[in-house]
Design a protein around this motif. Structure first.
Motif, PDB file in Angstrom:
ATOM      1  N   TRP A 276      19.746 -19.376 -29.737  1.00 30.49           N
ATOM      2  CA  TRP A 276      18.734 -20.232 -29.129  1.00 30.49           C
ATOM      3  C   TRP A 276      17.719 -19.324 -28.431  1.00 30.49           C
ATOM      4  O   TRP A 276      18.086 -18.434 -27.668  1.00 30.49           O
ATOM      5  CB  TRP A 276      19.388 -21.197 -28.135  1.00 30.49           C
TER       6      TRP A 276
ATOM      7  N   LYS B  12      14.361 -18.498 -26.049  1.00 28.06           N
ATOM      8  CA  LYS B  12      13.556 -18.934 -24.908  1.00 28.06           C
ATOM      9  C   LYS B  12      12.560 -17.837 -24.567  1.00 28.06           C
ATOM     10  O   LYS B  12      12.776 -16.667 -24.889  1.00 28.06           O
ATOM     11  CB  LYS B  12      14.445 -19.219 -23.689  1.00 28.06           C
ATOM     12  N   GLU B  13      11.476 -18.206 -23.921  1.00 22.80           N
ATOM     13  CA  GLU B  13      10.442 -17.244 -23.531  1.00 22.80           C
ATOM     14  C   GLU B  13      10.548 -16.954 -22.046  1.00 22.80           C
ATOM     15  O   GLU B  13      10.672 -17.876 -21.230  1.00 22.80           O
ATOM     16  CB  GLU B  13       9.059 -17.800 -23.871  1.00 22.80           C
TER      17      GLU B  13
ATOM     18  N   MET C 197      10.334 -13.394 -26.092  1.00 20.84           N
ATOM     19  CA  MET C 197      11.405 -14.297 -26.483  1.00 20.84           C
ATOM     20  C   MET C 197      12.745 -13.577 -26.345  1.00 20.84           C
ATOM     21  O   MET C 197      12.872 -12.409 -26.727  1.00 20.84           O
ATOM     22  CB  MET C 197      11.219 -14.759 -27.932  1.00 20.84           C
TER      23      MET C 197
ATOM     24  N   SER D  13      17.146 -14.063 -26.743  1.00 15.12           N
ATOM     25  CA  SER D  13      18.125 -14.804 -27.523  1.00 15.12           C
ATOM     26  C   SER D  13      19.343 -15.146 -26.683  1.00 15.12           C
ATOM     27  O   SER D  13      19.856 -14.317 -25.933  1.00 15.12           O
ATOM     28  CB  SER D  13      18.541 -13.954 -28.729  1.00 15.12           C
TER      29      SER D  13
ATOM     30  N   LYS E 126      15.389 -23.043 -28.083  1.00 19.03           N
ATOM     31  CA  LYS E 126      15.205 -23.649 -29.398  1.00 19.03           C
ATOM     32  C   LYS E 126      16.079 -22.941 -30.431  1.00 19.03           C
ATOM     33  O   LYS E 126      16.103 -21.709 -30.503  1.00 19.03           O
ATOM     34  CB  LYS E 126      13.726 -23.566 -29.816  1.00 19.03           C
TER      35      LYS E 126
ATOM     36  N   ALA F 286      17.341 -21.136 -33.521  1.00 22.72           N
ATOM     37  CA  ALA F 286      16.688 -20.230 -34.475  1.00 22.72           C
ATOM     38  C   ALA F 286      17.736 -19.657 -35.421  1.00 22.72           C
ATOM     39  O   ALA F 286      18.776 -19.161 -34.969  1.00 22.72           O
ATOM     40  CB  ALA F 286      15.972 -19.109 -33.733  1.00 22.72           C
TER      41      ALA F 286
ATOM     42  N   THR G  60      14.486 -21.471 -39.686  1.00 22.49           N
ATOM     43  CA  THR G  60      13.638 -22.087 -38.653  1.00 22.49           C
ATOM     44  C   THR G  60      12.456 -21.157 -38.425  1.00 22.49           C
ATOM     45  O   THR G  60      12.497 -19.990 -38.795  1.00 22.49           O
ATOM     46  CB  THR G  60      14.407 -22.283 -37.339  1.00 22.49           C
TER      47      THR G  60
ATOM     48  N   ARG H  38      10.585 -20.075 -35.309  1.00 25.63           N
ATOM     49  CA  ARG H  38      10.280 -19.958 -33.887  1.00 25.63           C
ATOM     50  C   ARG H  38       9.383 -18.755 -33.600  1.00 25.63           C
ATOM     51  O   ARG H  38       9.312 -17.821 -34.384  1.00 25.63           O
ATOM     52  CB  ARG H  38      11.570 -19.826 -33.066  1.00 25.63           C
ATOM     53  N   LYS H  39       8.734 -18.789 -32.476  1.00 23.49           N
ATOM     54  CA  LYS H  39       7.860 -17.689 -32.056  1.00 23.49           C
ATOM     55  C   LYS H  39       8.662 -16.388 -31.983  1.00 23.49           C
ATOM     56  O   LYS H  39       9.721 -16.331 -31.360  1.00 23.49           O
ATOM     57  CB  LYS H  39       7.233 -18.000 -30.689  1.00 23.49           C
TER      58      LYS H  39
ATOM     59  N   GLN I 186      10.603 -14.978 -33.879  1.00 22.57           N
ATOM     60  CA  GLN I 186      12.006 -15.171 -34.232  1.00 22.57           C
ATOM     61  C   GLN I 186      12.642 -13.935 -34.862  1.00 22.57           C
ATOM     62  O   GLN I 186      13.722 -13.484 -34.429  1.00 22.57           O
ATOM     63  CB  GLN I 186      12.162 -16.362 -35.180  1.00 22.57           C
TER      64      GLN I 186
END
Length: 295
Positions: free
Chosen positions: A187, A189-190, A196, A198, A206, A208, A230, A232-233, A235
């Motif tokens: 998952w 997060k920023e 980001m 993990s 979110k 990923a 997925t 994600r930003k 990722q």
């Protein structure tokens, strides 16, 4: 009929009477809008007797052969660090170079993929627009998709997982991987400095999912084929750091070396169902040679 006339990617029309080029095209392509026909002409898709012609008022003579090339990359546009792979009434697919922003930032307002495409479509008609569907990081190169209407943009974004059939990257990472293939699930997060990170805690960010497979390696570097489940930003960058093999040149995510002078990440394949025609389209961008230049 000669071989040239048998090319399935070209439509051929013989001129029966004198006419200007634009009115002739409007007649033979009567199912297309005037703006669509003008854009085909401006993009350099029209040839008269094998000569490329973009002038609307070019005079045609009886017996001239007009060739219209299908979905030809834009010749008339002067792009910096990008080029068009495909364009139709609903979408534009580009190949973005490393170093070019997808969209404006606080530091760069003008030289972006979005701004260049906006200027290009507005030259064809002042009311034309483009819409961002997804982004590539500034230092990531490769295939990128834009929509030409807000409706199509929403259709693509709202159904992205269903529409996209294949989305692959090639990543050059530090070190030799122990496994030749694997999947990273976490998952993301920023944090406060926009990095980001993990987490293995379910729902802590979110979800990923990244799949990877080894292409080649030595003791210093590994070249990977990476497929996103997925999007994600950052990722791939975050997941490679978590794996203990950061992408070369990616100082933000743990890299300490940069043997290729750029970020070692390239979006090489994007395949998706066309949002209007439902046709499967697949685009591939050649992996930079520098990615392979290690022993």
């Amino acid at each position: 009929m000669n071989k040239k006339r048998q090319n399935p990617n070209i439509n051929y029309f013989e001129v029966k009477e004198e006419n200007e080029l634009l009115p002739f095209l409007l007649r033979v392509m009567d199912k297309r809008s005037r703006n669509s026909v003008k854009s085909i002409l401006t993009r350099g898709q029209v040839y008269v007797n094998s000569n490329n012609v973009t002038k609307h008022n070019h005079q045609l003579k009886k017996g001239d052969l007009v060739e219209i090339q299908k979905n030809k990359a834009a010749k008339a546009a002067d792009f910096s660090n990008m080029n068009i792979l495909y364009e139709d009434e609903e979408i534009i697919v580009i190949e973005k170079g490393a170093g070019l922003l997808s969209i404006a930032s606080n530091k760069e307002k003008s030289l972006t993929a979005y701004k260049q495409l906006t200027d290009y479509v507005k030259k064809l008609h002042p009311k034309n627009r483009v819409f961002i569907v997804h982004r590539l990081d500034q230092d990531t190169s490769g295939v990128m998709l834009f929509a030409k209407t807000e409706k199509v943009k929403n259709e693509l974004q709202n159904n992205w997982k269903k529409i996209v059939k294949e989305r692959k990257y090639v990543a050059l990472v530090e070190g030799a991987l122990q496994q030749t293939k694997g999947t990273i699930k976490s998952w993301l997060k920023e944090n406060k400095v926009f990095k980001m990170y993990s987490s293995q805690n379910p729902n802590d960010g979110k979800l990923a999912i990244t799949h990877y497979e080894l292409i080649k390696s030595n003791q210093e570097f590994s070249l990977l084929s990476v497929q996103l489940e997925t999007g994600r930003k950052n990722q791939i960058r975050a997941h490679m750091e978590e794996l203990g093999h950061p992408i070369v040149g990616d100082k933000k995510y743990g890299s300490s070396v940069n043997p290729i002078g750029r970020l070692g990440l390239h979006a090489n394949i994007l395949a998706f169902m066309h949002p209007v025609t439902n046709e499967l389209l697949r685009f591939e961008s050649e992996v930079p040679k520098a990615f392979f230049n290690f022993r």
